[in-house]
Design a protein around this motif. Structure first.
Motif, PDB file in Angstrom:
ATOM      1  N   PRO A 222      38.588 -13.983  33.587  1.00  0.00           N
ATOM      2  CA  PRO A 222      37.320 -13.367  33.950  1.00  0.00           C
ATOM      3  C   PRO A 222      36.504 -14.191  34.938  1.00  0.00           C
ATOM      4  O   PRO A 222      36.626 -15.399  35.024  1.00  0.00           O
ATOM      5  N   VAL A 223      35.684 -13.486  35.691  1.00  0.00           N
ATOM      6  CA  VAL A 223      34.632 -14.084  36.497  1.00  0.00           C
ATOM      7  C   VAL A 223      33.357 -13.436  35.988  1.00  0.00           C
ATOM      8  O   VAL A 223      33.275 -12.214  35.897  1.00  0.00           O
TER       9      VAL A 223
ATOM     10  N   ILE B 183      27.832 -16.661  37.327  1.00  0.00           N
ATOM     11  CA  ILE B 183      27.643 -17.530  36.170  1.00  0.00           C
ATOM     12  C   ILE B 183      28.787 -18.542  36.107  1.00  0.00           C
ATOM     13  O   ILE B 183      28.598 -19.737  36.050  1.00  0.00           O
ATOM     14  N   SER B 184      30.006 -18.017  36.113  1.00  0.00           N
ATOM     15  CA  SER B 184      31.164 -18.885  35.941  1.00  0.00           C
ATOM     16  C   SER B 184      32.400 -18.172  36.459  1.00  0.00           C
ATOM     17  O   SER B 184      32.520 -16.968  36.333  1.00  0.00           O
ATOM     18  N   MET B 185      33.320 -18.929  37.035  1.00  0.00           N
ATOM     19  CA  MET B 185      34.569 -18.338  37.500  1.00  0.00           C
ATOM     20  C   MET B 185      35.634 -18.362  36.418  1.00  0.00           C
ATOM     21  O   MET B 185      36.632 -17.680  36.516  1.00  0.00           O
TER      22      MET B 185
ATOM     23  N   ILE C 113      34.582  -9.498  36.137  1.00  0.00           N
ATOM     24  CA  ILE C 113      35.590  -9.107  37.114  1.00  0.00           C
ATOM     25  C   ILE C 113      36.853  -9.883  36.785  1.00  0.00           C
ATOM     26  O   ILE C 113      36.793 -11.055  36.426  1.00  0.00           O
ATOM     27  N   ASP C 114      37.988  -9.232  36.889  1.00  0.00           N
ATOM     28  CA  ASP C 114      39.258  -9.914  36.692  1.00  0.00           C
ATOM     29  C   ASP C 114      39.561 -10.705  37.962  1.00  0.00           C
ATOM     30  O   ASP C 114      39.713 -10.139  39.037  1.00  0.00           O
ATOM     31  N   ARG C 115      39.630 -11.991  37.824  1.00  0.00           N
ATOM     32  CA  ARG C 115      39.830 -12.868  38.974  1.00  0.00           C
ATOM     33  C   ARG C 115      41.087 -12.527  39.764  1.00  0.00           C
ATOM     34  O   ARG C 115      41.141 -12.687  40.970  1.00  0.00           O
ATOM     35  N   HIS C 116      42.118 -12.049  39.093  1.00  0.00           N
ATOM     36  CA  HIS C 116      43.387 -11.749  39.753  1.00  0.00           C
ATOM     37  C   HIS C 116      43.381 -10.409  40.474  1.00  0.00           C
ATOM     38  O   HIS C 116      44.326 -10.067  41.166  1.00  0.00           O
ATOM     39  N   ARG C 117      42.329  -9.616  40.298  1.00  0.00           N
ATOM     40  CA  ARG C 117      42.262  -8.302  40.944  1.00  0.00           C
ATOM     41  C   ARG C 117      41.063  -8.184  41.871  1.00  0.00           C
ATOM     42  O   ARG C 117      40.686  -7.096  42.276  1.00  0.00           O
ATOM     43  N   ILE C 118      40.466  -9.291  42.195  1.00  0.00           N
ATOM     44  CA  ILE C 118      39.252  -9.252  43.000  1.00  0.00           C
ATOM     45  C   ILE C 118      39.557  -8.872  44.442  1.00  0.00           C
ATOM     46  O   ILE C 118      40.614  -9.211  44.961  1.00  0.00           O
TER      47      ILE C 118
ATOM     48  N   ALA D 210      35.803 -18.633  47.285  1.00  0.00           N
ATOM     49  CA  ALA D 210      35.811 -19.602  46.180  1.00  0.00           C
ATOM     50  C   ALA D 210      36.692 -19.130  45.031  1.00  0.00           C
ATOM     51  O   ALA D 210      37.453 -19.901  44.463  1.00  0.00           O
ATOM     52  N   MET D 211      36.635 -17.842  44.717  1.00  0.00           N
ATOM     53  CA  MET D 211      37.402 -17.346  43.591  1.00  0.00           C
ATOM     54  C   MET D 211      38.884 -17.271  43.891  1.00  0.00           C
ATOM     55  O   MET D 211      39.708 -17.575  43.032  1.00  0.00           O
TER      56      MET D 211
END
Length: 93
Positions: free
Chosen positions: A37-38, A52-54, A72-77, A88-89
């Protein structure tokens, strides 16, 4: 103290969970079964709020003074979702 947390999920569905203000981001990620999550505070006029946090961590939700978060799902951003934080993400810093 208990609070009703409104969570916008990666698929844009809205879920609400009652949590303690000391509930951590890691616990919230576990609660909604999101592995990468992000976290962002709130959303306004379609724009994501403050990052808030990555990654989930042991930061208590009260530290961010919010009862509404976006996940947000970091792998689908996609860049269109969060242009401010995209680099950054996706690069992991």
């Amino acid at each position: 103290m208990k609070m009703l947390l409104t969570i916008e999920m990666p698929d844009e569905s809205i879920v609400k969970h009652e949590v303690s203000d000391t509930t951590t981001l890691l616990e919230i990620a576990t609660l909604v079964n999101l592995v990468h999550p992000v976290f962002f505070c709130d959303r306004w006029k379609g724009q994501l709020g403050t990052l808030i946090s990555m990654t989930p961590n042991d930061e208590p939700i009260y530290r961010f003074n919010t009862n509404s978060i976006v996940l947000i799902d970091r792998h689908r951003i996609q860049e269109k979702d969060v242009p401010r934080y995209y680099e950054a993400m996706t690069k992991g810093y």
